[in-house]
Motif scaffolding. Structure first.
Motif, PDB file in Angstrom:
ATOM      1  N   PHE A 142       0.848  -1.193   0.000  1.00 11.75           N
ATOM      2  CA  PHE A 142       0.000   0.000   0.000  1.00 11.75           C
ATOM      3  C   PHE A 142       0.882   1.241   0.000  1.00 11.75           C
ATOM      4  O   PHE A 142       1.323   1.722   1.040  1.00 11.75           O
ATOM      5  CB  PHE A 142      -0.920   0.000   1.226  1.00 11.75           C
ATOM      6  N   GLY A 143       1.152   1.739  -1.216  1.00 12.73           N
ATOM      7  CA  GLY A 143       1.868   2.996  -1.344  1.00 12.73           C
ATOM      8  C   GLY A 143       0.883   4.140  -1.475  1.00 12.73           C
ATOM      9  O   GLY A 143      -0.332   3.961  -1.302  1.00 12.73           O
ATOM     10  N   PRO A 144       1.356   5.338  -1.805  1.00 13.98           N
ATOM     11  CA  PRO A 144       0.463   6.492  -1.978  1.00 13.98           C
ATOM     12  C   PRO A 144      -0.699   6.258  -2.939  1.00 13.98           C
ATOM     13  O   PRO A 144      -1.818   6.689  -2.647  1.00 13.98           O
ATOM     14  CB  PRO A 144       1.413   7.589  -2.484  1.00 13.98           C
ATOM     15  N   PRO A 145      -0.514   5.559  -4.096  1.00 14.46           N
ATOM     16  CA  PRO A 145      -1.688   5.352  -4.971  1.00 14.46           C
ATOM     17  C   PRO A 145      -2.791   4.537  -4.307  1.00 14.46           C
ATOM     18  O   PRO A 145      -3.980   4.848  -4.473  1.00 14.46           O
ATOM     19  CB  PRO A 145      -1.091   4.587  -6.172  1.00 14.46           C
ATOM     20  N   THR A 452       1.499  10.482  -5.351  1.00 13.28           N
ATOM     21  CA  THR A 452       1.254   9.604  -6.492  1.00 13.28           C
ATOM     22  C   THR A 452       1.695  10.273  -7.788  1.00 13.28           C
ATOM     23  O   THR A 452       2.321   9.644  -8.656  1.00 13.28           O
ATOM     24  CB  THR A 452      -0.246   9.241  -6.582  1.00 13.28           C
ATOM     25  N   SER A 453       1.389  11.562  -7.920  1.00 17.01           N
ATOM     26  CA  SER A 453       1.785  12.314  -9.108  1.00 17.01           C
ATOM     27  C   SER A 453       3.311  12.359  -9.242  1.00 17.01           C
ATOM     28  O   SER A 453       3.856  12.208 -10.340  1.00 17.01           O
ATOM     29  CB  SER A 453       1.211  13.729  -9.037  1.00 17.01           C
ATOM     30  N   SER A 454       4.001  12.533  -8.122  1.00 14.06           N
ATOM     31  CA  SER A 454       5.471  12.557  -8.128  1.00 14.06           C
ATOM     32  C   SER A 454       6.033  11.199  -8.553  1.00 14.06           C
ATOM     33  O   SER A 454       7.010  11.129  -9.306  1.00 14.06           O
ATOM     34  CB  SER A 454       5.999  12.928  -6.745  1.00 14.06           C
ATOM     35  N   MET A 455       5.391  10.128  -8.040  1.00 10.93           N
ATOM     36  CA  MET A 455       5.837   8.776  -8.416  1.00 10.93           C
ATOM     37  C   MET A 455       5.706   8.536  -9.914  1.00 10.93           C
ATOM     38  O   MET A 455       6.530   7.858 -10.536  1.00 10.93           O
ATOM     39  CB  MET A 455       5.016   7.718  -7.667  1.00 10.93           C
ATOM     40  N   GLY A 456       4.653   9.101 -10.522  1.00 13.15           N
ATOM     41  CA  GLY A 456       4.406   8.901 -11.946  1.00 13.15           C
ATOM     42  C   GLY A 456       4.992   9.986 -12.824  1.00 13.15           C
ATOM     43  O   GLY A 456       4.672  10.044 -14.013  1.00 13.15           O
ATOM     44  N   GLY A 457       5.811  10.863 -12.222  1.00 17.19           N
ATOM     45  CA  GLY A 457       6.399  11.953 -13.003  1.00 17.19           C
ATOM     46  C   GLY A 457       5.355  12.913 -13.522  1.00 17.19           C
ATOM     47  O   GLY A 457       5.478  13.462 -14.623  1.00 17.19           O
ATOM     48  N   GLY A 458       4.309  13.124 -12.747  1.00 13.53           N
ATOM     49  CA  GLY A 458       3.230  14.023 -13.152  1.00 13.53           C
ATOM     50  C   GLY A 458       2.122  13.351 -13.929  1.00 13.53           C
ATOM     51  O   GLY A 458       1.136  13.994 -14.290  1.00 13.53           O
ATOM     52  N   THR A 461      -1.790   8.359 -14.758  1.00 16.27           N
ATOM     53  CA  THR A 461      -2.131   7.026 -15.274  1.00 16.27           C
ATOM     54  C   THR A 461      -1.361   5.930 -14.532  1.00 16.27           C
ATOM     55  O   THR A 461      -1.579   4.742 -14.799  1.00 16.27           O
ATOM     56  CB  THR A 461      -1.827   6.924 -16.782  1.00 16.27           C
ATOM     57  N   ILE A 462      -0.500   6.335 -13.609  1.00 10.38           N
ATOM     58  CA  ILE A 462       0.181   5.355 -12.754  1.00 10.38           C
ATOM     59  C   ILE A 462      -0.839   4.495 -11.998  1.00 10.38           C
ATOM     60  O   ILE A 462      -0.565   3.347 -11.649  1.00 10.38           O
ATOM     61  CB  ILE A 462       1.134   6.070 -11.764  1.00 10.38           C
ATOM     62  N   PHE A 463      -2.035   5.057 -11.768  1.00  7.18           N
ATOM     63  CA  PHE A 463      -3.083   4.294 -11.087  1.00  7.18           C
ATOM     64  C   PHE A 463      -3.425   3.015 -11.858  1.00  7.18           C
ATOM     65  O   PHE A 463      -3.782   1.996 -11.259  1.00  7.18           O
ATOM     66  CB  PHE A 463      -4.353   5.141 -10.940  1.00  7.18           C
ATOM     67  N   ASP A 465      -1.526   1.063 -13.345  1.00 13.07           N
ATOM     68  CA  ASP A 465      -0.523   0.013 -13.122  1.00 13.07           C
ATOM     69  C   ASP A 465      -0.566  -0.529 -11.701  1.00 13.07           C
ATOM     70  O   ASP A 465       0.299  -1.323 -11.323  1.00 13.07           O
ATOM     71  CB  ASP A 465       0.887   0.559 -13.410  1.00 13.07           C
ATOM     72  N   ARG A 466      -1.532  -0.095 -10.911  1.00  8.85           N
ATOM     73  CA  ARG A 466      -1.628  -0.519  -9.505  1.00  8.85           C
ATOM     74  C   ARG A 466      -2.933  -1.290  -9.318  1.00  8.85           C
ATOM     75  O   ARG A 466      -4.005  -0.689  -9.152  1.00  8.85           O
ATOM     76  CB  ARG A 466      -1.594   0.693  -8.561  1.00  8.85           C
ATOM     77  N   PRO A 467      -2.881  -2.622  -9.354  1.00  5.78           N
ATOM     78  CA  PRO A 467      -4.118  -3.428  -9.285  1.00  5.78           C
ATOM     79  C   PRO A 467      -4.952  -3.175  -8.034  1.00  5.78           C
ATOM     80  O   PRO A 467      -6.188  -3.112  -8.110  1.00  5.78           O
ATOM     81  CB  PRO A 467      -3.580  -4.869  -9.307  1.00  5.78           C
ATOM     82  N   ILE A 468      -4.292  -3.030  -6.877  1.00  2.57           N
ATOM     83  CA  ILE A 468      -5.040  -2.816  -5.629  1.00  2.57           C
ATOM     84  C   ILE A 468      -5.815  -1.504  -5.697  1.00  2.57           C
ATOM     85  O   ILE A 468      -6.990  -1.424  -5.311  1.00  2.57           O
ATOM     86  CB  ILE A 468      -4.103  -2.835  -4.406  1.00  2.57           C
ATOM     87  N   ALA A 469      -5.164  -0.464  -6.225  1.00  2.00           N
ATOM     88  CA  ALA A 469      -5.821   0.842  -6.346  1.00  2.00           C
ATOM     89  C   ALA A 469      -7.028   0.745  -7.278  1.00  2.00           C
ATOM     90  O   ALA A 469      -8.096   1.307  -6.993  1.00  2.00           O
ATOM     91  CB  ALA A 469      -4.837   1.889  -6.864  1.00  2.00           C
ATOM     92  N   MET A 470      -6.877   0.016  -8.389  1.00  2.00           N
ATOM     93  CA  MET A 470      -7.986  -0.106  -9.337  1.00  2.00           C
ATOM     94  C   MET A 470      -9.158  -0.871  -8.725  1.00  2.00           C
ATOM     95  O   MET A 470     -10.328  -0.544  -8.980  1.00  2.00           O
ATOM     96  CB  MET A 470      -7.509  -0.798 -10.613  1.00  2.00           C
ATOM     97  N   VAL A 471      -8.862  -1.877  -7.929  1.00  2.00           N
ATOM     98  CA  VAL A 471      -9.925  -2.622  -7.243  1.00  2.00           C
ATOM     99  C   VAL A 471     -10.687  -1.704  -6.289  1.00  2.00           C
ATOM    100  O   VAL A 471     -11.919  -1.728  -6.208  1.00  2.00           O
ATOM    101  CB  VAL A 471      -9.345  -3.837  -6.484  1.00  2.00           C
ATOM    102  N   LEU A 472      -9.955  -0.863  -5.555  1.00  2.00           N
ATOM    103  CA  LEU A 472     -10.588   0.067  -4.614  1.00  2.00           C
ATOM    104  C   LEU A 472     -11.434   1.101  -5.350  1.00  2.00           C
ATOM    105  O   LEU A 472     -12.530   1.457  -4.906  1.00  2.00           O
ATOM    106  CB  LEU A 472      -9.519   0.755  -3.758  1.00  2.00           C
ATOM    107  N   PHE A 473     -10.929   1.603  -6.496  1.00  2.00           N
ATOM    108  CA  PHE A 473     -11.720   2.542  -7.300  1.00  2.00           C
ATOM    109  C   PHE A 473     -12.999   1.870  -7.806  1.00  2.00           C
ATOM    110  O   PHE A 473     -14.076   2.477  -7.821  1.00  2.00           O
ATOM    111  CB  PHE A 473     -10.905   3.055  -8.491  1.00  2.00           C
ATOM    112  N   ALA A 474     -12.875   0.622  -8.256  1.00  2.00           N
ATOM    113  CA  ALA A 474     -14.050  -0.113  -8.755  1.00  2.00           C
ATOM    114  C   ALA A 474     -15.071  -0.317  -7.643  1.00  2.00           C
ATOM    115  O   ALA A 474     -16.285  -0.192  -7.873  1.00  2.00           O
ATOM    116  CB  ALA A 474     -13.604  -1.463  -9.321  1.00  2.00           C
ATOM    117  N   LEU A 475     -14.579  -0.603  -6.428  1.00  2.00           N
ATOM    118  CA  LEU A 475     -15.480  -0.779  -5.288  1.00  2.00           C
ATOM    119  C   LEU A 475     -16.199   0.523  -4.962  1.00  2.00           C
ATOM    120  O   LEU A 475     -17.400   0.531  -4.662  1.00  2.00           O
ATOM    121  CB  LEU A 475     -14.679  -1.272  -4.082  1.00  2.00           C
TER     122      LEU A 475
END
Length: 500
Positions: A142-145, A452-458, A461-463, A465-475
């Motif tokens: 569980f990182g920032p995204p 999260t923006s810093s991790m993705g260089g601004g 769309t880094i989200f 590439d993060r399956p856990i984050a996408m599952v949470l958004f879908a929920l």
């Protein structure tokens, strides 16, 4: 086999007379600290840390941990009786706890709060002992995204807190988020919406807002409504009934498990856990219409989630050396003061200390229950006093608490301003909870979004590439749009059935 050997060793350490004594002292002091608005567990632990320097490390840590979870229940008492949360995590308890007290059911509200905290605390402690390394490795994913997506999921609970008007609820949540933007920009360090007023550079504190919106606003509202008679209730009305326990059993279990998982995540905290626990209970309750008006599940859920999150916060603290909450950050400092380095090797290098500390949580929870449950009728009977005497005391405690947060009058003025705002919100039926939720999540959301923006260089769309984050958004999307889609589907099925 090692697990049971460590357990026996831990209880042997925790049950020594000296450690038992200081565990009791810690729980008692924590309860008193929790009763005082504005102090909170983190401040209480920090203030009393110097008093433990002459004790052995295990005794000192047992006492400080006792202060931590003792303060959580102390804050519950004031939330229920006078709608004055002593700690940010007890804010949600006031939503249904105070209406229960106004209905003459302060006793059951206090009792279910104590029982919920104890039961979920025991369950989460078992999980802490048995699965701490597993949960620690989970927390590393569980990182920032992921935290950002979890906060978005938290925002979906605004719908449940909005009452009869979703528009008003969303407006209050937006106001709460707007309040968190006041102060210094976390990325550039430039001032935002301060209008040159130096006191606003540090932002608007959470606790003065809460004390004003709940305690001061309630006093102003009751004074305007005229003479309010003291609550007259019989002793038997203060006792928890079998029906109350039946309604809360699954709530305590579900919210407790959710609270523990939220507590494990560094930075998520017990406040977010209590909001999500409350919303989970409301979703699955058969008495949805009672929430916000005195539902006993509305007290059990946040208390269970809060207590479990407190224990969950020790997972990253002990296994990774990363504080899971503000209070565990102070406790992490206590570890270092005593020359102990939390982290992956702690369980190997200091097994007696770690297992003794975790076993003391069981003992402290039992002491807390035995200490406070018999006093429930005493606490509840305070509401029998004339309100001409109670209201000045509430205002005095509120302003003293607001001053004590930073030891300056700024907190008092903030409390007064938000007390007036809260009064008008009550008068025109604007819900308070979405505003509080917006303040709780707004700052966290901005911080994690920037990271999260810093991790993705601004590039956000880094989200993707993060399956856990996408599952949470879908929920989150399912919670928001699921009921509407289900209604549309049932309507279409009905239309097609009529055509046939």
């Amino acid at each position: 086999m090692d697990f049971f050997a460590n357990l026996i060793t831990g209880f042997g350490t925790a049950l020594s007379p000296m450690n038992l004594l200081y565990c009791f002292i810690g729980v008692l002091l924590g309860t008193v600290i929790g009763l005082l608005p504005g102090l909170g567990s983190a401040t209480g632990v920090a203030l009393l840390l110097p008093l433990t320097l002459n004790l052995s490390p295990i005794t000192a840590l047992i006492m400080l941990a006792g202060i931590y979870y003792g303060a959580q229940y102390g804050a519950t008492i004031t939330s229920i009786l006078i709608a004055t949360p002593g700690d940010s995590a007890s804010v949600v308890t006031a939503i249904d706890g105070y209406p229960m007290a106004r209905q003459g059911r302060a006793g059951p509200a206090l009792a279910i709060g104590a029982v919920s905290s104890f039961v979920s605390g025991i369950i989460s402690l078992i999980l802490l002992m048995a699965l701490a390394p597993v949960f620690a490795s989970l927390a590393l994913h569980f990182g920032p995204p992921e935290i950002c997506a979890l906060i978005v999921l938290g925002f979906t609970s605004i719908v449940g807190f909005s009452g009869t008007s979703r528009t008003k609820g969303l407006a209050m949540a937006a106001l709460g988020v707007a309040i968190t933007t006041i102060g210094l920009d976390p990325q550039s360090g430039s001032a935002r919406f301060t209008f040159g007023f130096i006191n606003l550079f540090g932002g608007i504190g959470f606790l003065p807002v809460v004390i004003g919106l709940f305690a001061v606003a309630e006093v102003l509202h009751q004074v305007r409504s005229g003479k309010v008679e003291p609550i007259r209730t019989r002793f038997r009305d203060m006792i928890l009934k079998r029906e109350d326990w039946r309604r809360c059993r699954t709530t305590i279990l579900g919210s407790g498990l959710l609270g523990f998982f939220i507590g494990v995540l560094p930075g998520a905290g017990a406040t977010l856990a209590s909001f999500l626990g409350y919303d989970l209970a409301r979703h699955f309750s058969k008495h949805k219409d009672e929430f916000g008006k005195g539902a006993i599940e509305g007290v059990a859920a946040p208390e269970a989630a809060n207590s479990a999150a407190v224990n969950g916060a020790f997972v990253p603290t002990l296994t990774l050396g990363i504080p899971g909450s503000g209070t565990t950050a102070v406790l992490l400092g206590a570890f270092i003061v005593f020359g102990i380095q939390p982290g992956p090797l702690l369980f190997t290098n200091e097994p007696d200390l770690v297992w003794g500390l975790m076993c003391s949580f069981f003992i402290g929870s039992a002491i807390l229950l035995l200490l406070n449950l018999p006093l429930v009728p005493v606490f509840a009977s305070l509401l029998r006093f004339r309100y001409a005497l109670i209201y000045p005391c509430i205002l005095f405690l509120s302003f003293i608490g607001a001053y004590a947060i930073e030891n300056r009058m700024w907190g008092v003025w903030l409390t007064l301003v938000f007390g007036i705002v809260g009064y008008f919100m009550k008068r025109y039926d604007y819900p308070t909870a979405p505003l509080i939720l917006g303040i709780v999540l707004g700052g966290m959301f901005e911080k994690t979004l920037i990271q999260t923006s810093s991790m993705g260089g601004g590039d956000l769309t880094i989200f993707l590439d993060r399956p856990i984050a996408m599952v949470l958004f879908a929920l989150a999307a399912l919670i928001l749009y699921g009921p509407r889609l289900a209604k549309m589907y049932s309507k279409l099925r009905g239309m097609s059935a009529r055509k046939v």
